[in-house]
Enzyme design. Structure first.
Site, mmCIF file in Angstrom:
data_model
loop_
_atom_site.group_PDB
_atom_site.id
_atom_site.type_symbol
_atom_site.label_atom_id
_atom_site.label_comp_id
_atom_site.label_asym_id
_atom_site.label_seq_id
_atom_site.Cartn_x
_atom_site.Cartn_y
_atom_site.Cartn_z
ATOM 1 N N ASP A 1 -6.141 12.270 2.200
ATOM 2 C CA ASP A 1 -5.651 11.510 1.053
ATOM 3 C C ASP A 1 -4.173 11.815 0.793
ATOM 4 O O ASP A 1 -3.713 12.936 1.042
ATOM 5 C CB ASP A 1 -6.494 11.889 -0.184
ATOM 6 C CG ASP A 1 -6.310 10.894 -1.315
ATOM 7 O OD1 ASP A 1 -5.796 9.783 -1.072
ATOM 8 O OD2 ASP A 1 -6.686 11.229 -2.456
ATOM 9 N N LEU B 1 -14.499 19.093 21.919
ATOM 10 C CA LEU B 1 -14.434 18.626 20.526
ATOM 11 C C LEU B 1 -15.192 17.309 20.347
ATOM 12 O O LEU B 1 -15.023 16.372 21.126
ATOM 13 C CB LEU B 1 -12.964 18.408 20.123
ATOM 14 C CG LEU B 1 -12.746 17.792 18.739
ATOM 15 C CD1 LEU B 1 -13.087 18.795 17.635
ATOM 16 C CD2 LEU B 1 -11.305 17.300 18.582
ATOM 17 N N TRP C 1 2.803 9.970 -0.797
ATOM 18 C CA TRP C 1 3.830 10.588 0.047
ATOM 19 C C TRP C 1 4.969 9.603 0.293
ATOM 20 O O TRP C 1 6.144 9.952 0.181
ATOM 21 C CB TRP C 1 3.191 11.020 1.367
ATOM 22 C CG TRP C 1 4.096 11.670 2.353
ATOM 23 C CD1 TRP C 1 4.348 13.009 2.492
ATOM 24 C CD2 TRP C 1 4.871 11.008 3.389
ATOM 25 N NE1 TRP C 1 5.233 13.225 3.537
ATOM 26 C CE2 TRP C 1 5.566 12.012 4.095
ATOM 27 C CE3 TRP C 1 5.041 9.679 3.779
ATOM 28 C CZ2 TRP C 1 6.405 11.734 5.176
ATOM 29 C CZ3 TRP C 1 5.895 9.394 4.845
ATOM 30 C CH2 TRP C 1 6.564 10.421 5.519
ATOM 31 N N HIS D 1 1.094 5.590 5.741
ATOM 32 C CA HIS D 1 -0.039 5.503 6.674
ATOM 33 C C HIS D 1 0.407 5.822 8.107
ATOM 34 O O HIS D 1 -0.313 6.460 8.863
ATOM 35 C CB HIS D 1 -0.687 4.118 6.607
ATOM 36 C CG HIS D 1 -1.340 3.841 5.277
ATOM 37 N ND1 HIS D 1 -2.098 4.781 4.607
ATOM 38 C CD2 HIS D 1 -1.345 2.736 4.492
ATOM 39 C CE1 HIS D 1 -2.538 4.256 3.467
ATOM 40 N NE2 HIS D 1 -2.078 3.031 3.368
HETATM 41 C C1 FPP Z 1 -5.406 7.846 2.347
HETATM 42 O O1 FPP Z 1 -4.208 7.791 1.617
HETATM 43 C C2 FPP Z 1 -5.273 7.054 3.549
HETATM 44 C C3 FPP Z 1 -6.041 6.004 3.901
HETATM 45 C C4 FPP Z 1 -7.211 5.551 3.121
HETATM 46 C C5 FPP Z 1 -5.663 5.190 5.077
HETATM 47 C C6 FPP Z 1 -6.188 5.561 6.456
HETATM 48 C C7 FPP Z 1 -5.662 6.783 7.057
HETATM 49 C C8 FPP Z 1 -4.702 6.829 7.997
HETATM 50 C C9 FPP Z 1 -3.972 5.643 8.483
HETATM 51 C C10 FPP Z 1 -4.394 8.127 8.601
HETATM 52 C C11 FPP Z 1 -4.621 8.037 10.081
HETATM 53 C C12 FPP Z 1 -5.968 8.456 10.477
HETATM 54 C C13 FPP Z 1 -6.582 8.072 11.595
HETATM 55 C C14 FPP Z 1 -7.823 8.710 12.070
HETATM 56 C C15 FPP Z 1 -6.004 6.999 12.398
HETATM 57 P P1 FPP Z 1 -4.051 6.826 0.363
HETATM 58 O O2 FPP Z 1 -3.486 5.533 0.807
HETATM 59 O O3 FPP Z 1 -5.352 6.724 -0.358
HETATM 60 O O4 FPP Z 1 -2.995 7.637 -0.461
HETATM 61 P P2 FPP Z 1 -2.755 7.592 -2.040
HETATM 62 O O5 FPP Z 1 -3.979 8.203 -2.686
HETATM 63 O O6 FPP Z 1 -1.547 8.452 -2.213
HETATM 64 O O7 FPP Z 1 -2.540 6.162 -2.425
#
Ligand code: FPP
Length: 242
Positions: A16, A127, A21, A33
């Site tokens: 999260d 893994l 960020w 992201h």
């Molecule tokens: C959480 O931050 C992120 C997500 C829900 C998006 C998906 C994650 C990624 C793209 C990271 C990469 C991972 C993989 C396995 C490819 P948020 O957007 O909820 O952040 P916020 O709470 O600050 O809004």
């Protein structure tokens, strides 16, 4: 209860903080992201280096469909990029990739990449990397109960044993659950599997979470005493029960 896999820990991460960020740096959320994807690649590599047996990453929750369509599309684009970029590396390292969550609502392009990555890495015995996409823990528990093939109602004990088998046969229970980004909640992630997990919440935003943070989290896990509801042997030896 399937705890302590013989060959290493099961670590699960709620990644999260990508959006915050980015916003703090005056960047669009997509930049967060992107940076989150880079962090995920580093952490996967390091998890394999430090002998974590199973790593479950919460990439897209069933509730994330509520985000604006362009953000959802960008996340799926990044997920495809992640799977494409990681597959060869995972195979070389003997890792196995598995995607958990619903598949019936995913775009065909995403499904194709998932199937390719899973089949290319299926022989991996190192893994076990699980990426949760369109995932809801409540949904997965409900579906496991329905798919069990048994006519319900079963006895509570039988249903519990069956669900444990279906949900944790391959991965084991979660030993350590980490959430970045400062929030302290589980957000429908690994509810059954984390019944006895050690929980670790950090203010670090996911894009900043690095190898040393994972090392510190695992070190803290090893310092915690896991009693699983029992009284430790050392206490029993020193105490006469009344
Ligand atoms: C959480 O931050 C992120 C997500 C829900 C998006 C998906 C994650 C990624 C793209 C990271 C990469 C991972 C993989 C396995 C490819 P948020 O957007 O909820 O952040 P916020 O709470 O600050 O809004």
């Amino acid at each position: 209860m399937k705890t302590h896999r013989e060959n290493g820990l099961h670590v699960a991460i709620i990644m999260d903080g990508n959006g915050r960020w980015a916003t703090r740096q005056g960047l669009p959320r997509l930049a967060g992201h992107r940076a989150g994807l880079a962090a995920a690649r580093r952490i996967v590599e390091h998890a394999s280096d430090i002998g974590i047996a199973c790593l479950t990453l919460y990439a897209f929750s069933a509730d994330n469909w509520r985000r604006p369509a362009p953000e959802v599309a960008s996340i799926f684009w990044l997920l495809r990029a992640f799977l494409r970029l990681e597959t060869d590396r995972l195979r070389q390292r003997g890792a196995r990739l598995q995607v958990i969550g619903r598949r019936d609502r995913l775009p065909q392009k995403v499904l194709t990449v998932i199937e390719n990555s899973e089949s290319a890495t299926s022989a991996g015995r190192g893994l076990h990397l699980r990426v949760a996409i369109d995932y809801s823990s409540r949904d997965s528990i409900t579906r496991a109960a329905c798919a069990s093939g048994h006519s319900l109602p079963l006895s509570a004990d039988s249903l519990g044993a069956l669900l444990s088998e279906m949900l944790t046969a391959e991965s084991g229970d979660v030993d350590l659950l980490i959430r970045t980004g400062g929030e302290k909640r589980l957000s429908d992630f690994m509810l059954w599997e984390s019944a006895y997990a050690e929980l670790l919440f950090t203010d670090r935003m996911w894009p900043d979470f690095d190898e040393s943070d994972l090392d510190a989290a695992v070190a803290e896990f090893h310092h915690r005493e896991r009693r699983f509801g029992a009284v430790p042997e050392s206490v029993l030896q020193n105490e006469t029960c009344v």
